[in-house]
Design an enzyme around this catalytic site. Structure first.
Site, PDB file in Angstrom:
ATOM      1  N   HIS A 440     -13.519   9.258  65.597  1.00  0.00           N
ATOM      2  CA  HIS A 440     -13.800   9.905  66.886  1.00  0.00           C
ATOM      3  C   HIS A 440     -15.300  10.030  67.135  1.00  0.00           C
ATOM      4  CE1 HIS A 440      -9.480  11.217  66.722  1.00  0.00           C
ATOM      5  NE2 HIS A 440      -9.594  10.911  67.996  1.00  0.00           N
ATOM      6  N   ASN A 441     -15.957   8.898  67.274  1.00  0.00           N
ATOM      7  CA  ASN A 441     -17.385   8.894  67.598  1.00  0.00           C
ATOM      8  C   ASN A 441     -17.562   8.173  68.939  1.00  0.00           C
ATOM      9  OD1 ASN A 441     -17.114   6.133  67.015  1.00  0.00           O
ATOM     10  ND2 ASN A 441     -17.401   6.586  64.828  1.00  0.00           N
ATOM     11  N   SER A 442     -18.816   7.899  69.312  1.00  0.00           N
ATOM     12  CA  SER A 442     -19.013   7.354  70.665  1.00  0.00           C
ATOM     13  C   SER A 442     -18.536   5.898  70.764  1.00  0.00           C
ATOM     14  CB  SER A 442     -20.468   7.494  71.097  1.00  0.00           C
ATOM     15  OG  SER A 442     -21.275   6.568  70.415  1.00  0.00           O
ATOM     16  N   THR A 443     -18.333   5.244  69.632  1.00  0.00           N
ATOM     17  CA  THR A 443     -17.799   3.876  69.703  1.00  0.00           C
ATOM     18  C   THR A 443     -16.340   3.930  70.185  1.00  0.00           C
ATOM     19  OG1 THR A 443     -19.220   3.310  67.859  1.00  0.00           O
ATOM     20  CG2 THR A 443     -17.508   1.722  68.436  1.00  0.00           C
ATOM     21  N   HIS A 444     -15.599   4.941  69.720  1.00  0.00           N
ATOM     22  CA  HIS A 444     -14.226   5.105  70.220  1.00  0.00           C
ATOM     23  C   HIS A 444     -14.249   5.374  71.724  1.00  0.00           C
ATOM     24  CE1 HIS A 444     -10.184   6.514  70.943  1.00  0.00           C
ATOM     25  NE2 HIS A 444     -10.606   7.748  71.177  1.00  0.00           N
ATOM     26  N   HIS A 480     -13.664  11.695  77.194  1.00  0.00           N
ATOM     27  CA  HIS A 480     -12.360  12.254  76.800  1.00  0.00           C
ATOM     28  C   HIS A 480     -12.306  12.846  75.388  1.00  0.00           C
ATOM     29  CE1 HIS A 480     -11.521   8.717  74.387  1.00  0.00           C
ATOM     30  NE2 HIS A 480     -10.485   9.375  73.895  1.00  0.00           N
ATOM     31  N   ASP A 481     -13.230  12.455  74.487  1.00  0.00           N
ATOM     32  CA  ASP A 481     -13.224  13.044  73.136  1.00  0.00           C
ATOM     33  C   ASP A 481     -14.569  13.673  72.794  1.00  0.00           C
ATOM     34  OD1 ASP A 481     -10.628  12.769  72.115  1.00  0.00           O
ATOM     35  OD2 ASP A 481     -10.936  10.685  71.510  1.00  0.00           O
ATOM     36  N   ASP A 593      -6.572   4.949  75.365  1.00  0.00           N
ATOM     37  CA  ASP A 593      -6.947   5.781  74.222  1.00  0.00           C
ATOM     38  C   ASP A 593      -6.354   5.262  72.914  1.00  0.00           C
ATOM     39  OD1 ASP A 593      -8.093   7.888  72.887  1.00  0.00           O
ATOM     40  OD2 ASP A 593      -6.492   9.314  73.373  1.00  0.00           O
ATOM     41  N   GLN A 645       0.472   2.510  59.717  1.00  0.00           N
ATOM     42  CA  GLN A 645       0.291   1.783  60.977  1.00  0.00           C
ATOM     43  C   GLN A 645       1.640   1.336  61.551  1.00  0.00           C
ATOM     44  OE1 GLN A 645      -2.650   1.573  62.811  1.00  0.00           O
ATOM     45  NE2 GLN A 645      -3.016   3.136  61.262  1.00  0.00           N
TER      46      GLN A 645
HETATM   47  P1  AMP Z   1      -7.541  10.913  70.816  1.00  0.00           P
HETATM   48  O1  AMP Z   1      -7.870  11.999  69.845  1.00  0.00           O
HETATM   49  O2  AMP Z   1      -7.792  11.284  72.242  1.00  0.00           O
HETATM   50  O3  AMP Z   1      -8.209   9.621  70.460  1.00  0.00           O
HETATM   51  O4  AMP Z   1      -5.942  10.728  70.748  1.00  0.00           O
HETATM   52  C1  AMP Z   1      -5.276   9.685  70.114  1.00  0.00           C
HETATM   53  C2  AMP Z   1      -4.550  10.122  68.876  1.00  0.00           C
HETATM   54  O5  AMP Z   1      -3.898   9.016  68.276  1.00  0.00           O
HETATM   55  C3  AMP Z   1      -5.515  10.665  67.880  1.00  0.00           C
HETATM   56  O6  AMP Z   1      -4.981  11.840  67.360  1.00  0.00           O
HETATM   57  C4  AMP Z   1      -5.615   9.608  66.821  1.00  0.00           C
HETATM   58  O7  AMP Z   1      -5.781  10.202  65.593  1.00  0.00           O
HETATM   59  C5  AMP Z   1      -4.295   8.881  66.931  1.00  0.00           C
HETATM   60  N1  AMP Z   1      -4.452   7.455  66.621  1.00  0.00           N
HETATM   61  C6  AMP Z   1      -5.111   6.544  67.346  1.00  0.00           C
HETATM   62  N2  AMP Z   1      -5.047   5.325  66.771  1.00  0.00           N
HETATM   63  C7  AMP Z   1      -4.311   5.461  65.643  1.00  0.00           C
HETATM   64  C8  AMP Z   1      -3.890   4.561  64.615  1.00  0.00           C
HETATM   65  N3  AMP Z   1      -4.206   3.270  64.637  1.00  0.00           N
HETATM   66  N4  AMP Z   1      -3.129   5.064  63.616  1.00  0.00           N
HETATM   67  C9  AMP Z   1      -2.792   6.361  63.584  1.00  0.00           C
HETATM   68  N5  AMP Z   1      -3.171   7.260  64.514  1.00  0.00           N
HETATM   69  C10 AMP Z   1      -3.919   6.827  65.546  1.00  0.00           C
HETATM   70 ZN    ZN Z   2      -9.470   9.290  72.056  1.00  0.00          ZN
END
Ligand code: AMP
Ligand code: ZN
Length: 696
Positions: A440-444, A480-481, A593, A645
């Site tokens: 959850h950094n700015s790349t995301h 958003h994050d 997201d 996954q």
């Molecule tokens: P956000 O926190 O807004 O990015 O919400 C997306 C949620 O999905 C987060 O809680 C992430 O931890 C989860 N998430 C996203 N991608 C994955 C992944 N590949 N595997 C497991 N959890 C994921």
């Molecule tokens: Zn997110």
């Protein structure tokens, strides 16, 4: 023996009740028969097969019109679903005509599966959508709508035939004891003609003096209580003779609880403002009044479900579910165990970052260093490599990609804001993302912005949204994050963090991201991109941004996906309504997201590594601090990343992207998703726990 049906309701109600009883009898005897006619197996035919199985319908599959007809002649299906998407396989309309030529097909419902918005001669059409829940919803809609109506028609005919043929005399009256029907046996036993009795009150028909004087009152009071009366009764024939009969009088009423329902209904009706759910509950209550017991009881269960607030979340069985799914669901879909420990989780950024001085260097689209500009050249492609940009910008991809994408969409023009303000805004927002988080950094954030921009260019999305929605979506994706601490909501609640307290353990992070984004933006004119827009426009934009950021909260995942699926099955005109635009926007940001499983394989693997590392770090900290471990499978010593996954894709991704693809048409994403799923499966089959197979 002579029987009477005396009723407390109008004749129409009697008939419906009798039919419903018969209908339920039918259902109990035979399950719904469905015939699927698909030349080839594909995701759509599989969707319907799965839906039939889930709905407990009997399902036959035919590949050619000839075998379809043969199968229909044998089983006389209640529902026939014909693939009408590809005329090269067979002529669906000709097949429909052949089925209709079969005598017994008049009560069969025929549905054509069509490509989007084709004009078709079929009365019932299903617009191609392989999403299993969409197929299942469609089957249920048909079962409760047209198929049931056909059942009732058939049952009605059968009941009337039975009444006409019965050896026993049968009389049906209305609630106020007006005679509505007598059967031929009644006519011959009693010596009356139908026409002499129908419309008369029972009281007008001469009674025999041989009955005890209080017998009629006894019968009436019994019937008024909704009870059946059976006993010896002297009936007076037309010619004056009395005959002794063993009579059964059956009141046909909704069900025992009708009095209670009336009073509660009256109270609800007296409320002037009705919420939609109240209207739904009222309609069901009213339907219960005229339904036989089994239906009324089933509707009671429906009402029970409707009265809960978690309407869209599947109830996950806890017994033999996969632990990865359980942990992900527990970790992402709840707000923690609500066992607050004494440990305070200190939030890392108490004071939001202001614009750091080293970031205030002039920067505009025109003076982006060529190396960086080059890595962004293909930013409009889905396969764009965000990690290249992350490296080239020294972990500040959001500012650069933001400048380019916002300019492509004309955001500054829309907001009437100078590019310098946008630049400062992007920089300060990016500074409030934690570069120390592995995921959850700015790349995301930049990745979600990229996916959002990509989706906004899809034809159907463009048609559904206005320019203000596009601007809102791009801003929402960017923020958003913001200030994400790299811990889940559950963790923050368990730790009794300040934020969890502030937001009452409810959508803690998402509320914080949205609130902080507006604080940062409006605090300083230098980065206030909203400064020059008109008040009403600001309100609308703000509302849309907040709604989208809150929609990323995973506890509402199934609510958003299901509402969207239900809405896209409606005709295009209905989609233009405001309500549906909101659903499209929510779905758009949700898909952006969590689109990482749909990215090219190398990118998908990198994201999986990053999110796993963030979860591992959380588990480490939970153990260190003696907090409940929210997702025990995400333990760096034991976790199988491929399994996690696979679970994430199975539980959250597949259905959502099936629906989003059906709407926005995203074949390349679906192909990547398929490849990536196979990749994780491959590793799992080799019992590997790592991100990649070991080098040969
Ligand atoms: P956000 O926190 O807004 O990015 O919400 C997306 C949620 O999905 C987060 O809680 C992430 O931890 C989860 N998430 C996203 N991608 C994955 C992944 N590949 N595997 C497991 N959890 C994921
Ligand atoms: Zn997110």
């Amino acid at each position: 023996m002579c029987s009477f049906f005396t009723t407390l309701h109008l004749l129409t109600v009697v008939i419906i009740d009798v039919f419903c009883l018969y209908y339920d009898m039918c259902l109990a005897m035979s399950l719904l028969q469905v015939l699927l006619v698909f030349a080839k197996e594909d995701s759509q035919s599989n969707g319907f097969c799965w839906a039939c199985e889930k709905a407990n319908f009997r399902c036959s599959m035919a590949r050619t019109p000839e075998s379809a007809l043969e199968c229909f002649l044998e089983k006389h299906h209640d529902l026939v679903i014909i693939d009408h998407r590809h005329s090269r396989h067979f002529d669906a309309e000709a097949l429909c005509r052949s089925i209709r030529a079969v005598n017994s097909s008049e009560n069969t419902v025929i549905v054509a599966v069509v490509k989007r918005y084709v004009i078709s001669f079929f009365l019932f059409r299903y617009v191609e959508n392989a999403n299993m829940m969409a197929c299942y919803n469609e089957l249920l809609q048909l079962e409760h709508g047209e198929v049931r109506a056909q059942f009732k028609l058939r049952a009605g005919n059968a009941i009337f035939t039975a009444l006409e043929q019965s050896q026993e005399a049968i009389e049906i009256t209305s609630e106020d004891q007006v005679i509505q029907y007598v059967n031929p046996a009644y006519e011959s036993i009693m010596g009356y003609q139908q026409g002499e009795l129908i419309g008369k009150e029972i009281i007008e028909v001469p009674k025999s003096e041989k009955n005890k004087p209080d017998l009629l009152e006894t019968i009436n009071s019994c019937i008024r209580k909704g009870k059946e009366w059976q006993g010896i009764y002297y009936a007076k024939k037309k010619n004056g003779d009395s005959i002794q009969q063993n009579v059964k009088i059956t009141p046909v009423i909704g069900q025992g609880g009708s009095q209670r329902r009336h009073s509660s209904m009256a109270r609800i009706h007296s409320m002037t403002i009705e919420a939609p759910i109240t209207k739904v509950i009222n309609i069901i209550n009213a339907a219960q009044e005229s339904s036989p017991m089994p239906v009324a009881e089933a509707l009671d269960r429906v009402l029970e479900i409707l009265r809960t607030t978690e309407l869209y979340s599947p109830q996950l069985g806890t017994k033999d579910e996969d632990p990865h799914t359980n942990d992900l669901v527990g970790g992402l879909m709840t707000d923690g165990l609500r066992r607050l420990s004494g440990n305070e989780y200190i939030f890392s950024t108490k004071q939001p970052h202001h614009l750091p001085s080293h970031l205030t260097t002039p920067l505009s689209l025109n003076d982006i260093p060529p190396r960086i500009a080059q890595t962004m050249e293909n930013e409009d492609s889905w396969d764009f490599d965000i990690f290249n940009l992350e490296a080239a910008t020294l972990k500040r991809p959001l500012t650069y990609l933001g400048l380019k994408i916002f300019s492509r969409f004309g955001v500054c023009e829309f907001l009437n804001c100078p590019e310098a303000t946008l630049r400062s805004w992007l920089q300060v927002i990016e500074a409030n993302y934690h570069s120390s988080n592995s995921y959850h950094n700015s790349t995301h954030a930049a990745d979600v912005l990229h996916a959002t921009a990509y989706f906004l260019c899809k034809e159907r999305v463009k048609q559904s949204l206005d320019p203000i929605d596009e601007v809102a979506a791009l801003i929402a994706a960017t923020v958003h994050d913001v200030d994400h601490p790299g811990r889940t909501n559950s963790f923050l609640c368990n730790a009794g963090s300040e934020l969890a307290i502030l937001y009452n353990d409810t959508a803690v992070l998402e509320s914080h991201h949205a609130a902080l984004a507006f604080q940062i933006t409006t605090r300083d004119d230098k980065c206030n991109i909203f400064k020059n827009i008109e008040r009403n426009e600001y309100r609308t934009l703000r509302q849309a941004i907040i709604d989208m950021v809150l929609a990323t909260e995973m506890t509402k995942h199934f609510e958003h996906v299901n509402k969207f699926v239900n809405s896209i099955n409606k005709p295009l005109a209905a989609l233009e309504e405001n309500g549906n635009r909101i659903l499209v926007k929510r779905m758009l940001i949700k898909c952006a997201d969590i689109s990482n499983p749909c990215r090219p394989q190398e990118l998908c693997i990198e994201w999986a590594g990053r999110i796993s590392e963030e979860y591992f770090a959380q588990t480490d900290e939970e153990k260190r601090q003696g907090l409940p471990v929210v997702m025990p499978v995400f333990d760096r010593n034991t976790c199988s990343i491929p399994k996690s996954q696979i679970s994430f894709i199975d539980y959250f991704i597949t259905d959502m992207f099936d629906a989003w693809d059906a709407f926005a048409d995203l074949p390349n994403l679906m192909q990547h998703l398929d490849n990536n799923f196979k990749y994780w499966k491959g590793l799992d089959e080799r019992k590997l726990h790592s991100l990649r197979p070991p080098p040969e």
